[in-house]
Design a protein around this motif. Structure first.
Motif, PDB file in Angstrom:
ATOM      1  N   ARG A 149      55.514  18.480  51.666  1.00 24.47           N
ATOM      2  CA  ARG A 149      56.071  17.312  52.358  1.00 24.47           C
ATOM      3  C   ARG A 149      55.027  16.688  53.274  1.00 24.47           C
ATOM      4  O   ARG A 149      54.905  15.462  53.351  1.00 24.47           O
ATOM      5  CB  ARG A 149      57.322  17.715  53.161  1.00 24.47           C
ATOM      6  N   ARG A 187      52.710  14.608  51.212  1.00 22.68           N
ATOM      7  CA  ARG A 187      53.286  13.328  50.802  1.00 22.68           C
ATOM      8  C   ARG A 187      53.338  12.345  51.968  1.00 22.68           C
ATOM      9  O   ARG A 187      53.076  11.154  51.803  1.00 22.68           O
ATOM     10  CB  ARG A 187      54.704  13.542  50.242  1.00 22.68           C
ATOM     11  N   GLU A 188      53.663  12.841  53.147  1.00 23.07           N
ATOM     12  CA  GLU A 188      53.811  11.969  54.315  1.00 23.07           C
ATOM     13  C   GLU A 188      52.461  11.503  54.877  1.00 23.07           C
ATOM     14  O   GLU A 188      52.394  10.471  55.548  1.00 23.07           O
ATOM     15  CB  GLU A 188      54.590  12.704  55.413  1.00 23.07           C
ATOM     16  N   SER A 224      49.070  21.805  47.391  1.00 26.12           N
ATOM     17  CA  SER A 224      49.139  20.811  48.465  1.00 26.12           C
ATOM     18  C   SER A 224      48.175  21.104  49.609  1.00 26.12           C
ATOM     19  O   SER A 224      48.298  20.521  50.681  1.00 26.12           O
ATOM     20  CB  SER A 224      50.575  20.741  49.008  1.00 26.12           C
TER      21      SER A 224
END
Length: 200
Positions: free
Chosen positions: A32, A35-36, A64
C-alpha cells in the motif's frame, strides 16, 4: 517445537515471535505504501547527500521493496563504484560484486552478479528494510545474511549502513536481538534520519 531452557531462551523465543508478527504486518502494509508513494525512490535519493566517493553496495528490490536504483544512480554520478550483493548460500555471508556484471539467480533466487564478477568491499551499504526505528533498529527478511555480513565488515573497518524505506515503515521500536546489526542512518521519501550513537 524445540524446547528452550532458562530466561534467555524464553526471551529469544518471545523476540522471534514478535519479529514474525511484525514482519507479517509490515509486509502487508508495504504494498500500500508503494502504491501511495510511487515517487518515493526518487524523493529518497534526493535526500541523501553522499560523502566522498568509494564503493556503494545496493540491492535488487523484490516485490514492494523501495527501489534503490535512483539513489545508486546518484551515487554513480558522483564517482562511486556500485556493487550488488550475492548470496552463495542461505546461511552464510553476502559477497559484493561489480553491479555491471552479468546476472544470475543466487541462493535466494534473486538476480545477482555472477560469482566470477569482481568482488568489491563496500564503504557504504544500502539495505532493504521491513521495519525500522530511529535508534537504528532494522527488521529484515529474517535470513540474517545482512547481519552476518555487516558484522564481519565492521570488524574489518569502517562501513556506513543506510536503510532505504518508506516513511510508513517506521515503528516505535523494532525488536532487536544481540546479533542484529543497527543502521547508521535511514533515508525515506520524507527525511534522512541519522542514528545517534550513545557513548559506551
Amino acid at each position: 517445537m524445540k524446547r528452550l531452557h532458562g530466561s534467555r531462551g524464553a526471551a529469544n523465543l518471545l523476540l522471534a515471535e514478535e519479529k514474525a508478527a511484525l514482519r507479517q504486518v509490515m509486509r502487508g502494509l508495504r504494498p500500500r505504501l508503494a502504491r501511495e508513494h510511487p515517487d518515493a525512490a526518487f524523493l529518497a535519493a534526493g535526500r541523501f547527500e553522499p560523502p566522498n566517493p568509494g564503493v556503494a553496495a545496493g540491492y535488487v528490490p523484490r516485490g514492494s521493496e523501495i527501489d534503490p536504483g535512483p539513489l545508486l544512480a546518484r551515487l554513480a554520478s558522483r564517482g562511486w563504484s556500485i556493487a550488488l550483493p550475492r548470496a552463495g548460500d542461505r546461511d552464510g555471508r553476502l559477497t559484493f560484486h561489480a553491479a555491471d556484471a552479468r546476472r544470475e539467480p543466487d541462493a535466494f533466487g534473486i538476480q545477482a552478479p555472477v560469482a566470477s564478477a569482481p568482488v568489491l568491499t563496500p564503504d557504504l551499504i544500502i539495505v532493504p528494510v521491513v521495519a525500522f526505528d530511529r535508534r537504528g533498529g532494522r527488521l529484515g527478511q529474517g535470513a540474517g545474511c545482512y547481519d552476518r555480513t555487516i558484522a564481519e565488515l565492521r570488524r574489518r573497518g569502517a562501513v556506513r549502513v543506510v536503510g532505504l524505506a518508506f516513511a510508513g515503515q517506521e515503528v516505535e521500536e523494532s525488536p532487536t536481538e544481540d546479533h542484529d546489526e543497527r543502521l547508521d542512518a535511514i533515508v525515506t521519501e520524507t527525511a534522512l534520519i541519522e542514528v545517534l550513537r550513545m557513548p559506551p
